[in-house]
Design an enzyme around this catalytic site. Structure first.
Site, PDB file in Angstrom:
ATOM      1  N   TYR A   1       4.027  28.617  30.000  1.00  0.00           N
ATOM      2  CA  TYR A   1       5.307  27.904  29.963  1.00  0.00           C
ATOM      3  C   TYR A   1       5.311  26.743  30.954  1.00  0.00           C
ATOM      4  CZ  TYR A   1      10.357  27.105  30.042  1.00  0.00           C
ATOM      5  OH  TYR A   1      11.606  26.530  29.980  1.00  0.00           O
TER       6      TYR A   1
ATOM      7  N   SER B   1      11.760  21.427  32.688  1.00  0.00           N
ATOM      8  CA  SER B   1      12.275  22.634  33.346  1.00  0.00           C
ATOM      9  C   SER B   1      11.929  22.591  34.824  1.00  0.00           C
ATOM     10  CB  SER B   1      11.633  23.885  32.710  1.00  0.00           C
ATOM     11  OG  SER B   1      11.891  25.045  33.470  1.00  0.00           O
TER      12      SER B   1
END
Length: 273
Positions: free
Chosen positions: A157, A144
């Site tokens: 995350y 990501s």
């Protein structure tokens, strides 16, 4: 469920019940590949299979946190595809957000287990299959833009996505003698149902609204699918998806102080922790 076999090249996809996984399945199927989609969501898997024409497709319900289940799923997929797995797309993941002091243990554990442990289990389990189809085999992991720079409320995350990038670099070196390609893709904000969530605990506003208000790009999911195709056929380790991810990567490399200030300013505007 399986509905065909043969000697087509075969991609095994986790998180295939929706979003990026589904888009990649459709993209590769349209180019003549045998497709295996896996997910914990059995209904979503059937919906994905229904979107793929022909019978070169297979689905298997899989919880990526279960190491033994990986062996069962891969064996099933290998058999369905006629005895080969050419590519693993390690894509299953969840988002979690919020101040670290407020996150519950279950939230932290779930994110670490699915986004990180699941990626490691998948790589370990698929290795002997990719060995057999090398040197044209590949492992592609979904990281990501949050794995390029961290932001307030994203510590868990971001930790998993930084780790996924590190895993790709490590296995790129470790598996080079086998001729297995390893890479990560780094999307920013992608047009998937995840944008309709809030992302942060205690917030009601959708991620989509915050992204649009900030003037950031939402990238079509099909662009991610094309990037996975490029990763399978290319020779880079990291692939950036979307203008936002590319801008973040450029700024982090050449203007790290400015990026840090922007993240701190954004945290202050949101009220910090």
């Amino acid at each position: 469920m399986s509905t065909g076999s043969g000697t087509k090249r075969h991609i095994f996809i986790t998180g295939g019940a929706s979003g990026i996984g589904r888009a990649v399945a459709i993209y590769f199927a349209a180019r003549g590949w045998f497709i295996t989609v896996t997910d914990v969501n059995a209904t979503g898997l059937e919906e994905t299979l229904a979107l793929i024409e022909g019978d070169a497709k297979h689905s298997h319900q899989l919880d990526v946190r279960d190491r033994d289940a990986w062996d069962v799923a891969l064996n099933s997929a290998n058999h369905a595809a006629g005895g080969r797995i050419d590519v693993m797309f390690n894509n299953a993941g969840i988002g979690t957000g919020g101040a670290i002091a407020q996150l519950e243990k279950a939230e932290i554990d779930a994110c670490l287990d699915i986004n990180l442990r699941g990626v490691l289990y998948g790589a370990q389990a698929v290795y002997p299959y990719l060995q057999k189809t090398a040197p044209s085999s590949a492992l592609v992991n979904t990281a990501s833009a949050a794995g390029i720079t961290g932001g307030s409320g994203m510590s868990v995350y971001s930790a998993t996505k930084f780790a996924v990038r590190g895993i790709a670099e490590s296995l790129d070196a470790e598996w080079a003698p086998d001729g297995i390609k390893v890479s990560s893709i780094c999307p920013s904000f992608i047009e998937t149902p995840l944008l309709d969530g809030t992302g942060h605990r205690g917030e009601n506003e959708q991620i989509r609204n915050r992204v649009l208000e900030a003037g950031l790009e939402i990238t079509p999911v099909e662009e991610v699918a094309k990037t996975v195709w490029d990763a399978v056929h290319g020779d880079d380790v990291h692939y950036l998806v979307g203008k936002t991810a590319k801008r973040i990567n450029f700024a982090k490399r050449w203007m790290p102080g400015r990026v840090r200030k922007q993240q701190r300013d954004a945290s202050s505007l949101l009220g910090g922790n």
